[in-house]
Design a protein around this motif. Structure first.
Motif, PDB file in Angstrom:
ATOM      1  N   GLU A 137      44.730  30.310  33.735  1.00  0.00           N
ATOM      2  CA  GLU A 137      45.291  31.170  32.703  1.00  0.00           C
ATOM      3  C   GLU A 137      44.371  31.238  31.493  1.00  0.00           C
ATOM      4  N   ALA A 157      44.061  37.818  30.845  1.00  0.00           N
ATOM      5  CA  ALA A 157      44.586  38.101  32.179  1.00  0.00           C
ATOM      6  C   ALA A 157      44.309  39.575  32.460  1.00  0.00           C
ATOM      7  N   SER A 205      44.186  43.024  34.894  1.00  0.00           N
ATOM      8  CA  SER A 205      44.847  43.681  36.020  1.00  0.00           C
ATOM      9  C   SER A 205      43.814  43.848  37.133  1.00  0.00           C
ATOM     10  N   ARG A 234      50.525  35.942  39.475  1.00  0.00           N
ATOM     11  CA  ARG A 234      51.376  37.140  39.409  1.00  0.00           C
ATOM     12  C   ARG A 234      52.197  37.088  38.125  1.00  0.00           C
ATOM     13  N   ASP A 235      52.382  38.255  37.524  1.00  0.00           N
ATOM     14  CA  ASP A 235      53.223  38.299  36.330  1.00  0.00           C
ATOM     15  C   ASP A 235      54.685  38.447  36.768  1.00  0.00           C
ATOM     16  N   ARG A 242      52.856  41.805  39.537  1.00  0.00           N
ATOM     17  CA  ARG A 242      51.500  42.374  39.491  1.00  0.00           C
ATOM     18  C   ARG A 242      50.468  41.255  39.423  1.00  0.00           C
ATOM     19  N   ARG A 245      47.397  39.191  38.265  1.00  0.00           N
ATOM     20  CA  ARG A 245      46.749  38.918  36.983  1.00  0.00           C
ATOM     21  C   ARG A 245      45.576  37.997  37.253  1.00  0.00           C
TER      22      ARG A 245
END
Length: 154
Positions: A5, A9, A11, A39-40, A44, A46
């Protein structure tokens, strides 16, 4: 293993744009186990700093001629002996391609350096023809079979 992280982040579109890759390529690499994006909340992908490093590594290894399966095997091991076992055949294949490319370059440079108007009159061209004919006769090979050996024409 999930992505770090640390850092922004990204896409999948942002990551692809950063490396000039189509998003379907990144999805394929994920299905092969080369990428593991977080994943968020909406599901989606990240991508973090670790993913940037992985994509750069994959691209460098692909440029070196390694296939995705080999890259996956390399990324799955930290054992030096296993790494050598994976890379040894790739190194041998690359040495062979380099030797063939050098021979091809010699042949082409020989043609460029030939002082004769008609390259078929160059002494080294004629020597190469004789060597090819003699070598095939000794091995009883048909004359129309390709040979990858190289050398100078001039």
């Amino acid at each position: 293993m999930k992505s770090s992280e640390d850092g922004p982040a990204l896409s999948i579109g942002d990551l692809g744009a950063r490396f000039g890759l189509a998003t379907h390529v990144l999805r394929h690499w994920e299905t092969m186990g080369l990428l593991h994006p977080a994943r968020d909340a909406g599901g989606r992908r990240r991508y973090g700093a670790d993913d940037l490093n992985r994509v750069a590594t994959i691209l460098i290894l692909k440029e070196a001629g390694l296939g995705l399966t080999t890259i996956r095997s390399l990324s799955a091991t930290t054992d030096r002996a296993t790494r050598h076992e994976i890379l040894r055949p790739a190194a041998e294949e690359l040495r062979s391609r380099i030797a063939a490319a050098r021979a091809s370059l010699e042949l082409i440079e020989g043609g460029l350096n030939c002082a004769y108007e008609d390259v078929t009159h160059c002494p080294n061209y004629r020597r190469r023809l004789a060597e090819r004919i003699d070598a095939r006769q000794e091995r009883n090979e048909p004359m129309n079979r390709p040979n990858t050996a190289g050398g100078k024409l001039s």
